[in-house]
Structure formats: C-alpha cells, structure tokens
Design a protein around this motif. Structure first.
Motif, PDB file in Angstrom:
ATOM      1  N   ARG A  41      28.973  -4.943  42.625  1.00  0.00           N
ATOM      2  CA  ARG A  41      29.134  -4.426  44.873  1.00  0.00           C
ATOM      3  C   ARG A  41      30.913  -4.715  44.870  1.00  0.00           C
ATOM      4  O   ARG A  41      31.333  -6.241  44.219  1.00  0.00           O
ATOM      5  N   THR A  44      35.760  -1.908  41.099  1.00  0.00           N
ATOM      6  CA  THR A  44      36.367  -0.262  40.958  1.00  0.00           C
ATOM      7  C   THR A  44      36.355   0.376  39.237  1.00  0.00           C
ATOM      8  O   THR A  44      36.918  -0.167  38.251  1.00  0.00           O
ATOM      9  N   LYS A  65      27.273   3.717  39.334  1.00  0.00           N
ATOM     10  CA  LYS A  65      26.627   3.985  40.879  1.00  0.00           C
ATOM     11  C   LYS A  65      26.000   2.720  41.070  1.00  0.00           C
ATOM     12  O   LYS A  65      25.120   2.260  42.059  1.00  0.00           O
ATOM     13  N   SER A  68      26.189  -0.390  41.900  1.00  0.00           N
ATOM     14  CA  SER A  68      27.219  -0.158  43.066  1.00  0.00           C
ATOM     15  C   SER A  68      28.920  -1.034  42.874  1.00  0.00           C
ATOM     16  O   SER A  68      29.516  -0.677  44.102  1.00  0.00           O
ATOM     17  N   GLU A  70      32.167   1.063  42.793  1.00  0.00           N
ATOM     18  CA  GLU A  70      33.093   2.252  43.166  1.00  0.00           C
ATOM     19  C   GLU A  70      33.211   3.104  41.591  1.00  0.00           C
ATOM     20  O   GLU A  70      33.796   2.338  41.222  1.00  0.00           O
TER      21      GLU A  70
END
Ligand code: CP
Length: 333
Positions: A41, A44, A65, A68, A70
């Motif tokens: 989470r 990136t 994804k 979590s 990006e």
C-alpha cells in the motif's frame, strides 16, 4: 540496496525456491472473493514496456494492484521515446517521480541491467532482447513444481530428476536462456531440441559447469522428447530476425519436423505436461489438439504469472523476510 531482478544468474537455488514458496501463498488468492492484500500500500510500480506484451504486462499490473500498490503503465508508442528520448533520459524522468519499482521490457539485451545501474529504485527485467526473461522462468518452475507434485517449502533441488525438453527457436529465446539457468539450478535436466541453426554454439555453458552437466543438445524431435516429463514449446521469433539470412527453409517445414502434435507428444512420458510461454502460434509449433488438450498447462502458467510476480514485487520492495511478516496481517480472513 534495491533488490533488482535482472537475471536468473543472480539468484541461487535457495533464493529461487524462497520466491516460489512465497508465490505459492498467492496461488489460492484467486478463490477469495476479495483478492486484494495491503503489503505494498502506498508504493508505486511503473511498467515500462518498449515491446508488445499481453501476459507479462497485465500480470505485473494485476500483481501490483493485488498488493495495493499504484501501477502505472508506459509503452513506447505513447511515451516521449517516440519523440527521440533515450532510455536513460526516460529513466531519469521516471526516477524523479520516486517510484519503488520499474518493471522494464526492451528489445535491447542489457536494458534492464543498464537501468538497474542507473536508477535508485528496484528494477525488474520483464524481458530484454534475446537475453533473459527471469519472471517467466520462475513462473514456469512454479507450474512444473505443482504439476509434478514436487515438494514445496524450501527444497532447493525440488525439480531433481525431471527431464525437460525445450523445443524450437532457442537461438532468439530469452525464455529459453532464463529457463536453462533456473531448471539447472533446481536440479532438472534440460534437452535443447532444434535444428543446428536454431541453437547457439556454447549455450549449454551459460551457467558454467552446472549447465554444462545438465544440458544436452538434440537435433531430432523424437529423440528430444523421448521419455521427458515436461515439453516446453517455443514460438519462432520472426521479430528478432532483423534482416539476417533465414535460419530454416520455411516455417511449414520447421513445423513438420519440430512441431508438437498428438503423435510426437507420444514420445514423451504418458504424464508429460506441455508448456508454452505464449503467445502460441496454433498449427505452427504445436497443434490445436495439443494446445487445448488435457496435458497442456499453458493457461496455468499464466495464472502462476500473477502469483509469482506478486512475490517478485514484494521481494523488490520489502525483501522476502519483511514481506513474510507484512502479509501475516495482509492476507484476507
Ligand atoms: N510470455 C510472455 O512474455 O508473453 P507476453 O509477450 O505476452 O508478455
């Protein structure tokens, strides 16, 4: 230090098995109603693809994804590379946006290593020219391990005793190179099966003594398939031909002499599995009956792609020790 994944050569057998074991935990996630964990989470992941891809790009995006993170996708046609920007200038600009991971596919063998030396974040090789495709080899090993009922849980020789035939355009295949290294490290024996012109001289030495002992080159399909446990078919990679002289008279003849049909699969063990990294060319390197038949695990390979790439992303960002702890809280109840 960022935990890059550029080549299978950089991993020893125990590290490979740790990744496979970690990926194994995610295999059953597809049966959960909510497939999302929280381990990455706020992180990136940039998927930087300069070559076409269906499986690798999508599975890295899904893997990111599901953890979590990006996930941002960049392809050469939609980027400033099309305006003349270099790979390293592109990398500098992406680095300035502080990603945690760059996943890169490029036609230049060495592109991933070059990026890994240049940027501060982790770099994962999603296929560089004819050099390597390490996550493909890892997901292939996971597929074989499960299909052949091999032990999980840290056994570094978990493929020992298995015979794997890799058949087709080995000369231009990064999948073959990564698989030769990975399979040999895990104890399997590898037969490279193709006409003389599709097997580079000295390829059995790419992993030094370990591959020299475990790799055999065979120029007849029947002998190459005789008694093997796994048949891994490769597509003819016309896109890497680059105007060179043809390596075989024509595709139809190559298909007739080295294509996998129900008849030629009969030379392998009765329980042999059929693999292919995709994209398959039906009726060329394998017949539709084999591609859709009960011994094909081609779509299972794709499913393993997500699980293994989740493990590879976690290794890159957190390291597998930290990832193991992080996921205790993250796996859905
Ligand atoms: N196996 C593989 O690399 O497929 P893609 O080219 O679709 O990513």
């Amino acid at each position: 230090m960022p935990r890059h994944l550029v080549s299978i050569a950089d991993l020893d057998a125990s590290e490979i098995v740790r990744i496979l074991d970690h990926g194994d935990r995610y295999w059953d996630l597809v049966n959960e109603p909510i497939k999302k964990l929280t381990a990455l989470r706020g992180r990136t992941v940039i998927n930087l693809f300069f070559e076409n891809s269906t499986r690798t790009r999508t599975s890295f995006e899904i893997a990111a994804k599901r953890l979590s993170a990006e996930a941002i996708n960049i392809s050469s046609s939609g980027s400033s590379v099309a305006k003349g920007e270099t790979l390293l200038d592109t990398a500098d600009n992406l680095q300035a946006m502080h990603p945690d991971v760059i996943v890169v596919r490029h036609s230049f063998g060495g592109a991933a290593a070059m990026l890994a030396q240049h940027v501060r974040c982790a770099v994962i090789n999603a296929g560089d020219g004819q050099h390597e495709h390490p996550t493909q080899a890892l997901l292939d090993a996971a597929t074989i391990r499960r299909a052949k009922g091999r032990p999980l849980g840290g056994d570094p020789r978990s493929l020992a005793g298995l015979e794997v035939a890799i058949v087709g355009d080995i000369a231009r295949s990064r999948v073959a190179r990564s698989n030769i290294l990975c399979l040999a490290k895990l104890g399997a024996r590898v037969r490279l099966v193709a006409p003389l012109t599709l097997i580079p001289r000295g390829i059995e030495l790419i992993g030094g003594e370990q591959t020299r002992e475990r790799v055999r080159i065979v120029h007849r399909l029947e002998e190459g398939l005789d008694g093997v446990d796994v048949v891994m078919m490769l597509r003819i990679q016309h896109e890497r031909g680059g105007g060179e002289a043809p390596r075989f008279p024509n595709t139809r003849e190559l298909s007739r002499t080295f294509g996998l049909s129900e008849r030629t699969l009969g030379f392998a063990k009765p329980d042999a599995i059929v693999m292919h990294p995709g994209p398959i060319n039906r009726g060329v390197e394998l017949s539709p009956q084999v591609a859709d038949g009960p011994r094909a695990v081609i779509l299972q390979q794709v499913s393993w792609g997500v699980a293994i790439r989740m493990a590879v992303l976690e290794r890159a960002v957190l390291g597998l020790d930290a990832a193991t702890v992080a996921n205790v809280d993250a796996v859905p109840a």
